[in-house]
Design a protein around this motif. Structure first.
Motif, PDB file in Angstrom:
ATOM      1  N   LEU A  15       0.821  -1.213   0.000  1.00  0.00           N
ATOM      2  CA  LEU A  15       0.000   0.000   0.000  1.00  0.00           C
ATOM      3  C   LEU A  15       0.856   1.265   0.000  1.00  0.00           C
ATOM      4  O   LEU A  15       0.524   2.248  -0.667  1.00  0.00           O
ATOM      5  CB  LEU A  15      -0.964  -0.008   1.186  1.00  0.00           C
ATOM      6  N   LEU A  16       1.962   1.247   0.742  1.00  0.00           N
ATOM      7  CA  LEU A  16       2.872   2.389   0.727  1.00  0.00           C
ATOM      8  C   LEU A  16       3.486   2.574  -0.655  1.00  0.00           C
ATOM      9  O   LEU A  16       3.632   3.710  -1.135  1.00  0.00           O
ATOM     10  CB  LEU A  16       3.979   2.211   1.766  1.00  0.00           C
ATOM     11  N   ASN A  17       3.812   1.465  -1.307  1.00  0.00           N
ATOM     12  CA  ASN A  17       4.376   1.537  -2.657  1.00  0.00           C
ATOM     13  C   ASN A  17       3.353   2.093  -3.648  1.00  0.00           C
ATOM     14  O   ASN A  17       3.673   2.950  -4.482  1.00  0.00           O
ATOM     15  CB  ASN A  17       4.851   0.155  -3.088  1.00  0.00           C
ATOM     16  N   VAL A  18       2.110   1.647  -3.562  1.00  0.00           N
ATOM     17  CA  VAL A  18       1.052   2.152  -4.449  1.00  0.00           C
ATOM     18  C   VAL A  18       0.821   3.645  -4.192  1.00  0.00           C
ATOM     19  O   VAL A  18       0.708   4.435  -5.134  1.00  0.00           O
ATOM     20  CB  VAL A  18      -0.249   1.343  -4.262  1.00  0.00           C
ATOM     21  N   LEU A  19       0.764   4.027  -2.923  1.00  0.00           N
ATOM     22  CA  LEU A  19       0.584   5.443  -2.588  1.00  0.00           C
ATOM     23  C   LEU A  19       1.744   6.273  -3.120  1.00  0.00           C
ATOM     24  O   LEU A  19       1.541   7.376  -3.642  1.00  0.00           O
ATOM     25  CB  LEU A  19       0.447   5.622  -1.076  1.00  0.00           C
ATOM     26  N   TRP A  20       2.959   5.753  -3.025  1.00  0.00           N
ATOM     27  CA  TRP A  20       4.125   6.463  -3.532  1.00  0.00           C
ATOM     28  C   TRP A  20       3.967   6.733  -5.028  1.00  0.00           C
ATOM     29  O   TRP A  20       4.199   7.846  -5.490  1.00  0.00           O
ATOM     30  CB  TRP A  20       5.385   5.637  -3.252  1.00  0.00           C
ATOM     31  N   TRP A  21       3.558   5.720  -5.788  1.00  0.00           N
ATOM     32  CA  TRP A  21       3.398   5.893  -7.229  1.00  0.00           C
ATOM     33  C   TRP A  21       2.257   6.837  -7.574  1.00  0.00           C
ATOM     34  O   TRP A  21       2.345   7.619  -8.526  1.00  0.00           O
ATOM     35  CB  TRP A  21       3.213   4.543  -7.930  1.00  0.00           C
ATOM     36  N   GLY A  51      -9.360  12.514 -10.316  1.00  0.00           N
ATOM     37  CA  GLY A  51      -9.234  11.293  -9.529  1.00  0.00           C
ATOM     38  C   GLY A  51      -8.018  11.315  -8.618  1.00  0.00           C
ATOM     39  O   GLY A  51      -8.114  10.948  -7.435  1.00  0.00           O
ATOM     40  N   LEU A  52      -6.893  11.743  -9.148  1.00  0.00           N
ATOM     41  CA  LEU A  52      -5.684  11.807  -8.328  1.00  0.00           C
ATOM     42  C   LEU A  52      -5.815  12.852  -7.235  1.00  0.00           C
ATOM     43  O   LEU A  52      -5.352  12.648  -6.105  1.00  0.00           O
ATOM     44  CB  LEU A  52      -4.470  12.092  -9.207  1.00  0.00           C
ATOM     45  N   ASN A  53      -6.450  13.994  -7.545  1.00  0.00           N
ATOM     46  CA  ASN A  53      -6.661  15.011  -6.511  1.00  0.00           C
ATOM     47  C   ASN A  53      -7.579  14.506  -5.412  1.00  0.00           C
ATOM     48  O   ASN A  53      -7.378  14.823  -4.236  1.00  0.00           O
ATOM     49  CB  ASN A  53      -7.221  16.291  -7.126  1.00  0.00           C
ATOM     50  N   THR A  54      -8.597  13.735  -5.781  1.00  0.00           N
ATOM     51  CA  THR A  54      -9.499  13.174  -4.775  1.00  0.00           C
ATOM     52  C   THR A  54      -8.750  12.237  -3.834  1.00  0.00           C
ATOM     53  O   THR A  54      -9.005  12.226  -2.628  1.00  0.00           O
ATOM     54  CB  THR A  54     -10.650  12.417  -5.462  1.00  0.00           C
ATOM     55  N   LEU A  55      -7.822  11.470  -4.377  1.00  0.00           N
ATOM     56  CA  LEU A  55      -7.052  10.536  -3.551  1.00  0.00           C
ATOM     57  C   LEU A  55      -6.003  11.233  -2.687  1.00  0.00           C
ATOM     58  O   LEU A  55      -5.770  10.834  -1.547  1.00  0.00           O
ATOM     59  CB  LEU A  55      -6.346   9.504  -4.442  1.00  0.00           C
ATOM     60  N   THR A  56      -5.364  12.257  -3.219  1.00  0.00           N
ATOM     61  CA  THR A  56      -4.220  12.845  -2.524  1.00  0.00           C
ATOM     62  C   THR A  56      -4.539  14.082  -1.688  1.00  0.00           C
ATOM     63  O   THR A  56      -3.763  14.414  -0.787  1.00  0.00           O
ATOM     64  CB  THR A  56      -3.124  13.215  -3.542  1.00  0.00           C
ATOM     65  N   PRO A  58      -6.614  14.754   0.813  1.00  0.00           N
ATOM     66  CA  PRO A  58      -6.612  14.604   2.285  1.00  0.00           C
ATOM     67  C   PRO A  58      -5.210  14.459   2.874  1.00  0.00           C
ATOM     68  O   PRO A  58      -4.984  14.827   4.022  1.00  0.00           O
ATOM     69  CB  PRO A  58      -7.424  13.329   2.513  1.00  0.00           C
ATOM     70  N   ILE A  59      -4.280  13.944   2.096  1.00  0.00           N
ATOM     71  CA  ILE A  59      -2.907  13.803   2.579  1.00  0.00           C
ATOM     72  C   ILE A  59      -2.177  15.137   2.509  1.00  0.00           C
ATOM     73  O   ILE A  59      -1.400  15.483   3.397  1.00  0.00           O
ATOM     74  CB  ILE A  59      -2.151  12.746   1.741  1.00  0.00           C
ATOM     75  N   TYR A  60      -2.425  15.901   1.444  1.00  0.00           N
ATOM     76  CA  TYR A  60      -1.718  17.167   1.227  1.00  0.00           C
ATOM     77  C   TYR A  60      -2.226  18.300   2.114  1.00  0.00           C
ATOM     78  O   TYR A  60      -1.471  19.200   2.447  1.00  0.00           O
ATOM     79  CB  TYR A  60      -1.853  17.630  -0.225  1.00  0.00           C
ATOM     80  N   ARG A  61      -3.500  18.279   2.457  1.00  0.00           N
ATOM     81  CA  ARG A  61      -4.118  19.416   3.153  1.00  0.00           C
ATOM     82  C   ARG A  61      -3.359  19.841   4.414  1.00  0.00           C
ATOM     83  O   ARG A  61      -3.057  21.034   4.570  1.00  0.00           O
ATOM     84  CB  ARG A  61      -5.579  19.094   3.464  1.00  0.00           C
TER      85      ARG A  61
END
Length: 104
Positions: A15-21, A51-56, A58-61
């Motif tokens: 999961l960390l690898n997928v999130l990294w990519w 789609g990528l903004n929706t996923l990322t 919450p992490i970036y905020r």
């Protein structure tokens, strides 16, 4: 119990690898959009970007609240990648051997 922990550890690593990519693709796309190399008028690019903004987002905020505003360049993905690398290194170095030792 050791096998369950080992499988869980492997899943976390994947999961960390997928999130990294996902973050790498989003960061590259962000730079390309910021410098008008590609535009969001293309349906595929627009869908991928949303789609990528929706996923990322919450992490970036929380990181964007700390970082200064740099205009069109967003450094939050790079900070997240560094934090992910540190987290991955820590769990690989300390948690992985502990799980391997408990499996014996």
């Amino acid at each position: 119990m050791g096998t369950f922990l080992a499988i869980t550890f492997d899943i976390v690593q994947i999961l960390l690898n997928v999130l990294w990519w996902i973050i790498v693709v989003q960061a590259v796309l962000s730079v390309l959009i910021a410098f008008n190399v590609i535009n969001t008028y293309n349906d595929f690019v627009s869908s991928l970007w949303r789609g990528l903004n929706t996923l990322t987002e919450p992490i970036y905020r929380p990181i964007r609240r700390i970082l200064p505003d740099t205009g069109p360049m967003d450094f939050a993905p790079f900070v997240v990648l560094i934090l992910l690398a540190i987290f991955d290194m820590l769990i690989s170095r300390y948690v992985g051997p502990a799980i391997a030792a408990s499996a014996m």
